[in-house]
Design an enzyme around this catalytic site. Structure first.
Site, PDB file in Angstrom:
ATOM      1  N   ASN A 111      73.294 -13.429  73.464  1.00 16.35           N
ATOM      2  CA  ASN A 111      73.763 -12.357  74.337  1.00 16.35           C
ATOM      3  C   ASN A 111      75.252 -12.086  74.112  1.00 16.35           C
ATOM      4  OD1 ASN A 111      74.327 -10.567  76.380  1.00 16.35           O
ATOM      5  ND2 ASN A 111      73.175 -11.655  77.945  1.00 16.35           N
ATOM      6  N   ASP A 112      76.102 -13.000  74.579  1.00 16.42           N
ATOM      7  CA  ASP A 112      77.542 -12.736  74.497  1.00 16.42           C
ATOM      8  C   ASP A 112      78.020 -12.555  73.049  1.00 16.42           C
ATOM      9  OD1 ASP A 112      77.775 -12.897  77.242  1.00 16.42           O
ATOM     10  OD2 ASP A 112      78.138 -15.051  77.221  1.00 16.42           O
ATOM     11  N   VAL A 113      77.406 -13.280  72.100  1.00 15.54           N
ATOM     12  CA  VAL A 113      77.903 -13.216  70.716  1.00 15.54           C
ATOM     13  C   VAL A 113      77.509 -11.913  70.022  1.00 15.54           C
ATOM     14  CG1 VAL A 113      77.982 -15.717  70.428  1.00 15.54           C
ATOM     15  CG2 VAL A 113      75.915 -14.468  69.764  1.00 15.54           C
ATOM     16  N   PHE A 157      76.323 -16.118  79.335  1.00 15.95           N
ATOM     17  CA  PHE A 157      77.185 -17.103  79.947  1.00 15.95           C
ATOM     18  C   PHE A 157      78.462 -16.488  80.512  1.00 15.95           C
ATOM     19  CE2 PHE A 157      80.641 -20.171  79.392  1.00 15.95           C
ATOM     20  CZ  PHE A 157      80.209 -21.126  80.290  1.00 15.95           C
ATOM     21  N   ALA A 158      78.986 -15.460  79.825  1.00  9.79           N
ATOM     22  CA  ALA A 158      80.253 -14.874  80.255  1.00  9.79           C
ATOM     23  C   ALA A 158      80.094 -14.078  81.548  1.00  9.79           C
ATOM     24  CB  ALA A 158      80.829 -13.989  79.156  1.00  9.79           C
TER      25      ALA A 158
END
Lengths: 93, 464
Positions: free
Chosen positions: B390-392, B430-431
């Protein structure tokens, strides 16, 4: 004091060797490098064997006994799991 | 056996460690490198046993046997998806051993008259106790988080910075006490106790996705703890091996921080991952723009695709989808599609986590592309399949000037002709921020559990 300077020299040189040897590692190998170097950090086993073997007092023997177990888990577990992991890394047939 | 011979054996062992690490850094020679380092360790252990100071062997062999047995069981029983916690646990044992050895050495030194209690001994004993205890407890907390014994989210205590600063000062003051009053061995154990609390409290606020940094840092600490113990015992072997590990851990830590565009203090003290109530922001980003797709629709997309890029993340590990992903890869390849994997350096919970999982599923490592290799290829990619990441892959990292992931280098999956995101829901990564990729014109959301999604997709492709 000269003893201290001697081992300080070794320490500084060893750190530099470490940076030099490991600076270019492909991401594929990050985990095996970590678990393999982790096994090497189990070198404390050397100190643990000496404390346990000298049998200076019961307390130091007990501490040494636990330390040998801890360090040996680190060494054996680390090298074996790294080997298991690396055994899975394959090239294209 | 004379000390000179033992020291030569240690020199040989040290050379084998360096040679082994050098080989461990190249895919072709890595396995042999690990073996070479293991031989070095064997030599170091055998020659230590021959040391004249060692008076009795019974207890040593029992302890070696117990430790080996536990090590063997751990190494062969652990599932590859559980590797991050395994590495954390092993780190911890190394740190714990250093604490015990330095403690025993201090007791011996103050008890044996003919051995001088030098400044070097006391300072390094205090350092061993401090670093070793932080490593031991920090690793155990990391293990518990990864094993989900305690929640993976950051646990933020009120006033934690003040508490940690206080504990850090306390360990230093107590450490100075060890140096000034080496006879009072209890001071050493107090250092260990306070450092233990410090180890727990510094890792507890760090959340799941920052674990790659924490694990590499603890790896470095376990080496440095061994190094400090080497100064306690005046033992070159410990110093050399400890420094090598310390250096490699620092390098990995730097790589991980750079891959997140964050500084080490920011990771350690930032408490990123505390999910802010961002529902309104999410509604703005996603409102009416999400396109959901079924397995059949994705299969049609894959039919005739020339190049497919699979982007795995922690979600792939959680749903154990690596074998299904491998089957999908083989199926697509048999239909003439080129398939590769794009792996972000901090995908997963430890450095190289995705590579290990894909290797377990027999995917050749040439197919695992680094971010630098993969990014230029997305423009010529027909379908990018994001599974559990997701975040990456969040384009906000490129566009925003501030925010938890601003400036983080990402995989440019949005440049692919079509993006398929396999995900159970629209929940944030996570972010804790929404991901505009999910709402992009060329993105299809394929809502399902990772493994089931890929298995259904395989069947759908076969039915084409």
């Amino acid at each position: 004091m000269s003893d201290f300077v001697d081992i300080l020299t070794i320490f500084v040189l060893a750190i530099l060797v470490g940076f030099e040897v490991i600076s270019k590692v492909p991401p594929t190998l990050h985990t095996p490098l970590m678990s393999g170097s982790n096994a090497i950090s189990g070198i404390t086993i050397v100190g643990a064997i000496l404390s346990l073997g000298m049998q200076h007092t019961t307390l130091t023997a007990v501490l040494g006994f636990l330390a040998v177990i801890f360090a040996m888990i680190n060494v054996v577990g680390g090298f074996l799991v790294t080997d298991r992991m690396l055994g899975m890394f394959k090239r294209k047939e | 056996m004379s000390l000179a011979i033992i020291n030569i054996a240690y020199l040989v062992a040290a050379l084998l460690f360096i040679w082994g690490l050098k080989e461990l850094a190249h895919p072709r020679t890595a396995r042999r490198g690990n073996g070479i380092a293991a031989v070095g360790m064997l030599i170091a252990i055998v020659f230590t046993l021959l040391d004249r100071q060692v008076l009795s062997y019974g207890a040593i062999f029992v302890a070696l046997l117990i430790g080996s047995a536990i090590g063997v069981v751990l190494a062969y029983r652990i599932r590859m998806t559980a590797m991050p916690q395994m590495v954390a646990l092993l780190n911890g044992f190394g740190g714990g051993a250093s604490v015990l050895v330095a403690g025993a050495a201090l007791i011996e030194a103050v008890g044996i008259v003919e051995r001088p209690v030098t400044l070097q001994l006391t300072v390094s004993t205090a350092a061993s106790g401090l670093i070793g205890a932080v490593t031991f407890w920090g690793s155990l907390v990391a293990f518990a988080k990864l094993q989900e014994i305690v929640p993976g989210q950051p646990i933020l205590l009120p006033g934690r910075h003040a508490i940690n600063a206080l504990l850090a000062v306390a360990t230093l003051v107590l450490g100075a006490g060890v140096v000034l009053q080496p006879d009072a061995v209890w001071l050493y154990w107090l250092v260990v106790a306070v450092a233990s609390a410090l180890g727990v409290l510094t890792v507890i606020p760090i959340g799941g996705a920052d674990m790659p940094v924490v694990i590499s840092l603890l790896n470095s600490y376990s080496g440095l703890a061994g190094c400090a113990t080497g100064f306690v015992l005046n033992n070159n072997m410990l110093i050399i091996a400890g420094s090598l590990v310390g250096a490699s851990g620092i390098i990995l830590t730097q790589i991980m921080c750079k891959a997140m565009n964050r500084s080490l203090p920011n990771v350690l003290f930032g408490g990123v991952g505390v999910v802010a109530a961002g529902s309104s922001a999410e509604a703005d980003v996603y409102a009416g723009r999400i396109k959901a797709a079924t397995a059949e629709e994705v299969a049609m997309l894959l039919d005739g695709a020339r190049r497919v890029m699979i982007v795995p993340g922690y979600g792939m590990a959680v749903s154990q989808a690596q074998h299904a992903v491998r089957d999908l890869m083989r199926l697509l390849e048999s239909r003439g599609t080129e398939v590769a994997f794009a792996i972000h350096p901090v995908a997963g919970r430890m450095p190289g986590h995705m590579n290990v999982l894909l290797a377990e599923a027999d995917i050749p490592y040439e197919k695992m592309l680094t971010m630098e290799e993969a990014n230029p290829l997305f423009e010529q990619t027909d379908v990018a399949i994001v599974i559990g990441a997701n975040d990456v892959v969040n384009p906000l990292a490129r566009e925003q000037a501030s925010g938890p992931i601003a400036g983080m280098p990402i995989l440019d999956v949005d440049k692919a002709r079509t993006v398929v995101v396999v995900k159970r829901s629209l929940s944030p990564g996570f972010a804790g921020i929404p991901n505009p990729l999910f709402a992009a014109d060329n993105t299809l959301m394929y809502f399902a559990d990772g493994k089931k999604a890929i298995l259904d997709l395989i069947n759908a492709v076969k039915d084409l």
